[in-house]
Design a protein around this motif. Structure first.
Motif, PDB file in Angstrom:
ATOM      1  N   LEU A 191       0.773  -1.208   0.047  1.00 23.79           N
ATOM      2  CA  LEU A 191      -0.008   0.061   0.086  1.00 23.79           C
ATOM      3  C   LEU A 191       0.825   1.247   0.037  1.00 23.79           C
ATOM      4  N   TRP A 192       1.905   1.244   0.831  1.00 22.12           N
ATOM      5  CA  TRP A 192       2.587   2.193   0.890  1.00 22.12           C
ATOM      6  C   TRP A 192       3.447   2.858  -0.322  1.00 22.12           C
ATOM      7  N   TYR A 193       4.034   1.704  -1.072  1.00 19.03           N
ATOM      8  CA  TYR A 193       4.656   1.697  -2.265  1.00 19.03           C
ATOM      9  C   TYR A 193       3.558   2.054  -3.410  1.00 19.03           C
ATOM     10  N   GLY A 194       2.498   1.706  -3.217  1.00 20.69           N
ATOM     11  CA  GLY A 194       1.408   1.683  -4.269  1.00 20.69           C
ATOM     12  C   GLY A 194       0.845   3.473  -4.410  1.00 20.69           C
ATOM     13  N   ILE A 195       1.079   3.904  -3.182  1.00 15.51           N
ATOM     14  CA  ILE A 195       0.753   5.450  -3.231  1.00 15.51           C
ATOM     15  C   ILE A 195       1.520   6.256  -4.130  1.00 15.51           C
ATOM     16  N   THR A 196       2.839   5.838  -4.247  1.00  4.79           N
ATOM     17  CA  THR A 196       3.606   6.660  -4.997  1.00  4.79           C
ATOM     18  C   THR A 196       3.264   6.540  -6.430  1.00  4.79           C
ATOM     19  N   PHE A 197       2.805   5.322  -6.998  1.00  7.44           N
ATOM     20  CA  PHE A 197       2.541   5.219  -8.430  1.00  7.44           C
ATOM     21  C   PHE A 197       1.193   5.463  -8.775  1.00  7.44           C
ATOM     22  N   SER A 198       0.221   5.593  -7.757  1.00  5.21           N
ATOM     23  CA  SER A 198      -1.041   6.234  -8.134  1.00  5.21           C
ATOM     24  C   SER A 198      -1.162   7.805  -7.822  1.00  5.21           C
ATOM     25  N   LEU A 199      -0.209   8.264  -7.096  1.00  5.62           N
ATOM     26  CA  LEU A 199       0.288   9.562  -7.137  1.00  5.62           C
ATOM     27  C   LEU A 199       0.864  10.361  -8.411  1.00  5.62           C
ATOM     28  N   ALA A 200       1.728   9.448  -8.727  1.00  2.41           N
ATOM     29  CA  ALA A 200       2.244   9.950 -10.371  1.00  2.41           C
ATOM     30  C   ALA A 200       1.408   9.837 -11.376  1.00  2.41           C
ATOM     31  N   ILE A 201       0.475   8.961 -11.439  1.00  3.95           N
ATOM     32  CA  ILE A 201      -0.392   8.862 -12.560  1.00  3.95           C
ATOM     33  C   ILE A 201      -1.627   9.841 -12.343  1.00  3.95           C
ATOM     34  N   SER A 202      -1.971  10.204 -11.251  1.00  5.85           N
ATOM     35  CA  SER A 202      -2.983  11.172 -10.995  1.00  5.85           C
ATOM     36  C   SER A 202      -2.554  12.583 -11.072  1.00  5.85           C
ATOM     37  N   LEU A 203      -1.128  12.893 -10.600  1.00  8.22           N
ATOM     38  CA  LEU A 203      -0.669  14.048 -10.675  1.00  8.22           C
ATOM     39  C   LEU A 203      -0.271  14.529 -12.138  1.00  8.22           C
ATOM     40  N   LEU A 204       0.227  13.526 -12.960  1.00 11.09           N
ATOM     41  CA  LEU A 204       0.669  13.901 -14.162  1.00 11.09           C
ATOM     42  C   LEU A 204      -0.668  13.937 -15.148  1.00 11.09           C
ATOM     43  N   ALA A 205      -1.510  13.225 -14.885  1.00  9.50           N
ATOM     44  CA  ALA A 205      -2.878  13.364 -15.463  1.00  9.50           C
ATOM     45  C   ALA A 205      -3.521  14.725 -15.378  1.00  9.50           C
ATOM     46  N   THR A 206      -3.472  15.171 -14.062  1.00  2.00           N
ATOM     47  CA  THR A 206      -3.854  16.459 -13.582  1.00  2.00           C
ATOM     48  C   THR A 206      -3.242  17.661 -14.307  1.00  2.00           C
ATOM     49  N   ILE A 207      -1.866  17.512 -14.545  1.00  3.92           N
ATOM     50  CA  ILE A 207      -0.903  18.311 -15.041  1.00  3.92           C
ATOM     51  C   ILE A 207      -1.399  18.647 -16.683  1.00  3.92           C
ATOM     52  N   VAL A 208      -1.618  17.418 -17.078  1.00  2.00           N
ATOM     53  CA  VAL A 208      -1.768  17.562 -18.687  1.00  2.00           C
ATOM     54  C   VAL A 208      -3.144  18.291 -18.687  1.00  2.00           C
ATOM     55  N   ALA A 209      -4.078  17.894 -17.818  1.00  5.18           N
ATOM     56  CA  ALA A 209      -5.632  18.425 -18.132  1.00  5.18           C
ATOM     57  C   ALA A 209      -5.558  20.035 -17.720  1.00  5.18           C
ATOM     58  N   MET A 210      -4.882  20.374 -16.490  1.00  2.30           N
ATOM     59  CA  MET A 210      -4.747  21.596 -16.267  1.00  2.30           C
ATOM     60  C   MET A 210      -4.215  22.381 -17.228  1.00  2.30           C
ATOM     61  N   THR A 211      -2.996  21.956 -17.531  1.00  2.96           N
ATOM     62  CA  THR A 211      -2.277  22.926 -18.784  1.00  2.96           C
ATOM     63  C   THR A 211      -3.109  23.205 -20.005  1.00  2.96           C
ATOM     64  N   LEU A 212      -3.853  21.918 -20.678  1.00  7.05           N
ATOM     65  CA  LEU A 212      -4.811  22.263 -21.635  1.00  7.05           C
ATOM     66  C   LEU A 212      -5.866  23.083 -21.339  1.00  7.05           C
ATOM     67  N   GLY A 213      -6.565  22.869 -20.258  1.00  9.00           N
ATOM     68  CA  GLY A 213      -7.857  23.510 -20.005  1.00  9.00           C
ATOM     69  C   GLY A 213      -7.489  25.109 -19.523  1.00  9.00           C
ATOM     70  N   VAL A 214      -6.415  25.423 -18.915  1.00  2.77           N
ATOM     71  CA  VAL A 214      -6.071  26.732 -18.367  1.00  2.77           C
ATOM     72  C   VAL A 214      -5.564  27.598 -19.724  1.00  2.77           C
ATOM     73  N   VAL A 215      -4.762  26.847 -20.673  1.00  5.62           N
ATOM     74  CA  VAL A 215      -4.663  27.880 -21.787  1.00  5.62           C
ATOM     75  C   VAL A 215      -5.454  28.011 -22.576  1.00  5.62           C
ATOM     76  N   LEU A 216      -6.451  26.760 -23.175  1.00  4.90           N
ATOM     77  CA  LEU A 216      -7.537  26.946 -24.082  1.00  4.90           C
ATOM     78  C   LEU A 216      -8.473  27.815 -23.333  1.00  4.90           C
ATOM     79  N   GLY A 217      -8.712  27.875 -22.058  1.00  6.91           N
ATOM     80  CA  GLY A 217      -9.769  28.691 -21.590  1.00  6.91           C
ATOM     81  C   GLY A 217      -9.252  30.117 -21.450  1.00  6.91           C
ATOM     82  N   ILE A 218      -8.193  30.735 -21.108  1.00  6.56           N
ATOM     83  CA  ILE A 218      -7.683  31.847 -21.441  1.00  6.56           C
ATOM     84  C   ILE A 218      -7.745  32.420 -22.998  1.00  6.56           C
TER      85      ILE A 218
END
Length: 335
Positions: free
Chosen positions: A115-142
């Motif tokens: 569980l402890w080690y799995g937190i790292t991979f789950s965080l990496a996937i969710s964080l990178l996906a959030t960065i991709v979505a936020m970057t596209l959403g913020v730029v295109l929204g502006i």
């Protein structure tokens, strides 16, 4: 009447109190950021959620080092701790001093380490996906909010088209083709790296429309302010207006949206692992641990309850943190 006036003249009126300069400076010195921080600190539930989120992030960052130095061991097979039916010996999934959360049925892996080690991979996937979505959403929204006209219409139709696709079905249908494209043409290493990258890209590319709509609505209001008009009169380029004038005034909705998007993608990773699309064992994620535990929900309740409870706590904490930030940054809003 004259006697009353003479009496008043004889009395010495009190001098007006001088203003408290310290109090005036204290009130005048509070910036909007400081006022928001004070409002946030008064929300005890949000403060507790922030502490849980910080602990989660620290655990995710420290996990690879803990594995490297042998503090946690997510891969060792403890077959001697399993009975003839490959179930953990002892009560509550084999909980002991060496294995505080017991062991995994069938393999003997230490559940706490997984569980402890799995937190790292789950965080990496969710964080990178959030960065991709936020970057596209913020730029295109502006761009949509500031430009308006045909540019706004084109981005709006792209948002509608993206939202019309069934995201889950697309993930399942394109999984093998997209992973093969990543490995054959982009030379991404095969296996879990390609699978994880595919999940990140799909979540990010399908998650930006709602973010773009939020940012567009904010930009429609900000673009009418005087400092934007002044920048245009001074001949500032559109890129400068986008990223020097508008973006710094969008940090509040961007921050709140980020904290609300992260838990959504943590839950999405768990759902995709259940469908067999995300990272696969033996590399642990919270999603694939929960998926494997469903087979032992009756025989080993601790194995099923631990990852489910951890995902629940993380998602709820991120959501409460996002709600607290929204209330603190916008005092007119109500919970």
């Amino acid at each position: 009447m004259s006697s009353t006036l003479s009496a008043l003249e004889g009395e010495q009126l009190p001098e007006p109190a001088e203003p408290d300069e310290g109090a005036a400076q204290k009130v005048a010195g509070k910036s909007p950021m400081r006022l928001a921080a004070e409002r946030f600190r008064k929300d005890k539930l949000s403060m507790v959620s922030m502490v849980i989120v910080v602990i989660y992030l620290l655990m995710a960052i420290l996990a690879p080092f803990m594995v490297k130095f042998g503090v946690i061991d997510p891969y060792t097979l403890n077959q001697d701790l399993l009975d003839a039916n490959t179930l953990p010996k002892g009560d509550f999934g084999g909980i002991s001093a060496d294995h505080p959360l017991g062991i995994v049925p069938g393999t003997g892996w230490d559940l706490m380490s997984r569980l402890w080690y799995g937190i790292t991979f789950s965080l990496a996937i969710s964080l990178l996906a959030t960065i991709v979505a936020m970057t596209l959403g913020v730029v295109l929204g502006i761009v949509a909010g500031f430009s308006r006209g045909w540019v706004d219409m084109l981005i709006g139709r792209a948002i509608d088209l993206t939202l019309s696709f069934p995201q889950t079905l697309m993930l399942l249908a394109l999984s093998s083709l997209a992973v093969a494209f990543l490995t054959d043409y982009l030379h991404v290493p095969e296996g879990n790296i390609a699978q994880g990258l595919y999940v990140v890209l799909v979540l990010g590319l399908f998650g930006w429309p709602s973010i773009a709509r939020i940012i567009r609505g904010q930009v429609l209001s900000i673009r009418e302010r005087e400092f934007v008009d002044a920048a245009q009169l001074l001949g500032a380029s559109k890129l400068r207006i986008y990223f020097k004038e508008l973006l710094p005034n969008l940090w509040a909705p961007v921050l709140v949206t980020f904290t609300l998007t992260m838990p959504a993608y943590i839950s999405a990773e768990a759902a995709l692992s259940y469908l067999g699309v995300s990272i696969k064992p033996p590399t642990p994620t919270l999603g694939n641990i929960l998926r494997d535990s469903l087979l032992y929900a009756e025989s080993d309740f601790v194995y099923f309850f631990a990852p489910a409870f951890l995902i629940c706590i993380i998602v709820v904490s991120f959501n409460l943190l996002g709600d607290g930030l929204r209330d603190a940054l916008d005092p007119k809003s109500s919970r």
